[in-house]
Motif scaffolding. Sequence first.
Motif, mmCIF file in Angstrom:
data_model
loop_
_atom_site.group_PDB
_atom_site.id
_atom_site.type_symbol
_atom_site.label_atom_id
_atom_site.label_comp_id
_atom_site.label_asym_id
_atom_site.label_seq_id
_atom_site.Cartn_x
_atom_site.Cartn_y
_atom_site.Cartn_z
ATOM 1 N N GLU A 149 0.840 -1.199 0.000
ATOM 2 C CA GLU A 149 0.000 0.000 0.000
ATOM 3 C C GLU A 149 0.877 1.251 0.000
ATOM 4 O OE1 GLU A 149 -2.153 0.644 3.627
ATOM 5 O OE2 GLU A 149 -2.528 2.696 2.938
ATOM 6 N N GLU A 150 1.937 1.223 0.808
ATOM 7 C CA GLU A 150 2.824 2.379 0.852
ATOM 8 C C GLU A 150 3.518 2.592 -0.480
ATOM 9 O OE1 GLU A 150 5.263 1.654 4.232
ATOM 10 O OE2 GLU A 150 3.930 2.799 5.527
ATOM 11 N N SER A 154 0.750 3.741 -3.204
ATOM 12 C CA SER A 154 0.233 5.096 -2.991
ATOM 13 C C SER A 154 1.364 6.112 -3.041
ATOM 14 C CB SER A 154 -0.498 5.186 -1.660
ATOM 15 O OG SER A 154 0.429 5.136 -0.603
ATOM 16 N N ILE A 169 3.588 6.936 -1.117
ATOM 17 C CA ILE A 169 3.996 7.658 0.090
ATOM 18 C C ILE A 169 5.413 7.239 0.479
ATOM 19 C CG2 ILE A 169 2.979 5.914 1.608
ATOM 20 C CD1 ILE A 169 2.546 9.344 2.724
ATOM 21 N N GLU A 178 5.659 11.933 -8.294
ATOM 22 C CA GLU A 178 4.532 11.045 -8.009
ATOM 23 C C GLU A 178 4.071 11.372 -6.604
ATOM 24 O OE1 GLU A 178 3.226 8.857 -9.955
ATOM 25 O OE2 GLU A 178 4.710 8.272 -11.455
ATOM 26 N N ARG A 179 2.922 12.011 -6.483
ATOM 27 C CA ARG A 179 2.464 12.413 -5.157
ATOM 28 C C ARG A 179 2.055 11.200 -4.357
ATOM 29 N NH1 ARG A 179 4.543 16.098 -7.380
ATOM 30 N NH2 ARG A 179 3.430 17.810 -8.362
ATOM 31 N N GLY A 180 2.301 11.252 -3.079
ATOM 32 C CA GLY A 180 1.894 10.120 -2.260
ATOM 33 C C GLY A 180 1.469 10.528 -0.867
ATOM 34 N N LEU A 181 0.311 10.050 -0.460
ATOM 35 C CA LEU A 181 -0.164 10.238 0.909
ATOM 36 C C LEU A 181 -0.929 8.971 1.272
ATOM 37 C CD1 LEU A 181 -1.543 13.858 0.529
ATOM 38 C CD2 LEU A 181 0.368 13.239 1.986
ATOM 39 N N TYR A 182 -1.093 8.724 2.580
ATOM 40 C CA TYR A 182 -1.915 7.587 2.988
ATOM 41 C C TYR A 182 -3.363 7.921 2.689
ATOM 42 C CZ TYR A 182 2.028 5.584 5.475
ATOM 43 O OH TYR A 182 3.224 5.033 5.794
ATOM 44 N N LYS A 183 -3.988 7.116 1.815
ATOM 45 C CA LYS A 183 -5.326 7.458 1.334
ATOM 46 C C LYS A 183 -6.373 7.375 2.429
ATOM 47 C CE LYS A 183 -4.777 6.283 -3.516
ATOM 48 N NZ LYS A 183 -3.432 5.671 -3.468
ATOM 49 N N GLN A 219 -0.029 18.267 -0.244
ATOM 50 C CA GLN A 219 1.329 17.743 -0.397
ATOM 51 C C GLN A 219 2.357 18.875 -0.271
ATOM 52 O OE1 GLN A 219 1.430 14.228 -2.292
ATOM 53 N NE2 GLN A 219 3.086 14.111 -0.829
#
Lengths: 426, 311
Positions: free
Chosen positions: A207-208, A211, A213, B82-87, B142
């Motif tokens: 998942e990390e 996504s 992150i 590539e943007r990333g955050l915990y959804k 972000q």
Amino acid sequence: MNKILLIIKREYLTRVRKRTFIISTLLFPILYMLLVFGTGYIAATTKQVLRVAIIDASGYFNAPVLEKQNTLDKSSVLVPADPGAADSIKTDPQKAGFDGYIVIPSLNWKTGDSLVLQSKKSIASSNAALIASKLNTVWDEVKNEKLGIDASNRAILTSSRLSVKANKINDPNANGDTAAGIGFACGFLIYFIILIYGSQVMTGVMEEKTSRIAEIIVSSVKPFQMMLGKIIGIGLVALTQFLLWVLFMFAIYNVTKMSGGAASSSANQFIGSIQKIFSSVNLPLVLSCFAFYFLGGFFFYSAIYGAIGSAINEDIREAQSLSFPVTMLVIISIVIMTTVAANPTGPMATWASIIPFSSPIVMMARIPWGVPDTVPWWQLTLSMSLLVAGFVFTTWFAGKIYRTGILMYGKKPSWKEMIKWAFRRN
Amino acid sequence: MPILELHHLRKYFATQKAVEDISLTIERGQIFGLLGPNGAGKTTLIRMITGIFYPDQGEIIFDGKRFDPLNDIADIGYMPEERGLYKKMKIGEQTLYLAQLKGLKKADAMKKIKEWFIKFDMYSWWNKKVEDLSKGMSQKLQFVTTVLHEPKLIILDEPFSGLDPVNTNLIKDEIYNLAQKGATIIFSTHRMEQVEEICDHIVLVNKGEKILDGTVNQVKQDFKENLFSVGVERIPAGLNSNMPFEVVSNKEQSLVVRIKDGNRPNDVLQYLLQQGAAIRSFNEMLPSLNDIFIRLVEGTPTSRQFQNVNA
């Protein structure tokens, strides 16, 4: 260090607060109870009572004899067939109202004979055995009569027997069956925890990665810290769930003890059997070893699952094909564990309980048999130190793969490539 | 003292020479453009600066000292392309978590998050999850998580992609603001008009090597082709090869001319005046960064080829 704590806290809290965690914590014991009692209940209530026609030419199995047996033993109904109806029963027993029929020829009382239960549908051999024992009760009386043995001598013949029971010299309370049972229960629990929470580590890492992150986190902390934080956090979730179950068990135990004190004899029996189980094993040793092998096994495997999660992309099928060999190792351990009950000191059980990949499950199945009688101290110490060395190694190895894999997108790597990542400098 | 110096950085992967001997210097408070076509090695370079990769060779000097990823990353803010955050995580909690990972104390982080959320009009999002946000909204979030811990060096990879003009301006103003307060910004993009507008200094990377380094004006001067546009009432008749310039294009009332070597703009004007042309405008035509970019990168394969690297 502080950052690992932050990661552990996040991994732990996000999981424990999830509805699925609360539901599974509550449901698992209930489902488990249902499974245990339900299958027992179903097995007890669905026993087949066969209705069998006896076509007797010997004259020993006449109507009054069979009727007497039917009242004594209700596992089947034996009906003497009308001589006139014999042919129609033979052509179609079901139409005549029977599950099958047995033709008894004229018998020699000294040699006996082998009979055949004929039927249209298949009949379990256990049911045939029940019918055989019922016929033999009649046959025994025939023999007794022929040999001239009277009622008091018959009683001697049936009740006078020799029996053998295992006893441990320095521990008269010990019981091989309860040891095997506790060992099985511990082994299976560790098996479930490794598979369920190991795959949680894998999907968490996936998942990390998907996504994206991961790139933000690794610009704040080292990938190794990130992985370790995740594994420890999820391990604590598993521990929490386990402790809650133990708590439930104690609660249920105490409630039944209080409410059932005088009320019902079955509750008393239940409590008595539990007390007997607890007194027959070294409970503090078993519990502390369980905690050790539970955590050791979890760390050993979840690090590998984490590395797999870091190497793959969104596709869950990739995860399955890469994790298959690892899952196989866990399943092989459980297969080896089942042989422990037959021979807890055999070479298979001994070696499998020392080698790290199978030791968490197999050693836990051996420990209830007794330390140091069945499991010498040197084996326990060696097994524990190898497991510690083992999970230090898998964590190091997984950390190397993780660092490369977590930022790598595109083609799924093979195990060979992943091992190459692990042994590359930097 | 420059905030960042790279000396002969090199990073090879199994099938790619991702970065091949790059050196550059970034001054404090600069807005620095890191340009290059796809696959030029920009991301690898940035990952070395953010401590994600170790260089195979070379040295990184951050803030006057040898770069120590463990401690120095607290002074760097990085917003990947590539943007990333915990959804599934709530926005307030997530921002706090990321700030604490950067080393901020909880109370301190809370205070700053509130300031930024109010400034960007995001306060009502606190208990929402990231999956509820639109692309532009998560972009703003972000950005906030990137700059929240007041890093000395901020690295933004395509920060405006997916933003509408209003939000683009909002972020752009913040970038100027941060630079004014002393932060250094590395800005990586393909959008040359934004680079021209925002950046002080640029570096162009292609195939893992630096092929251009200078201020925006300097680069434009270096690549000028002595082109001038001349607006005239009427195109003069006597245009021939003896002129001090040649005509590149000739539309009504407007000429584009290239001055021949050894001549100056004055010679062009003098000649045209002699021809009796009524001049309305006279401008030097500097190449756009876009033109320079295309000219430098053109001719090399559009995507990098795989190769075997022995290193």
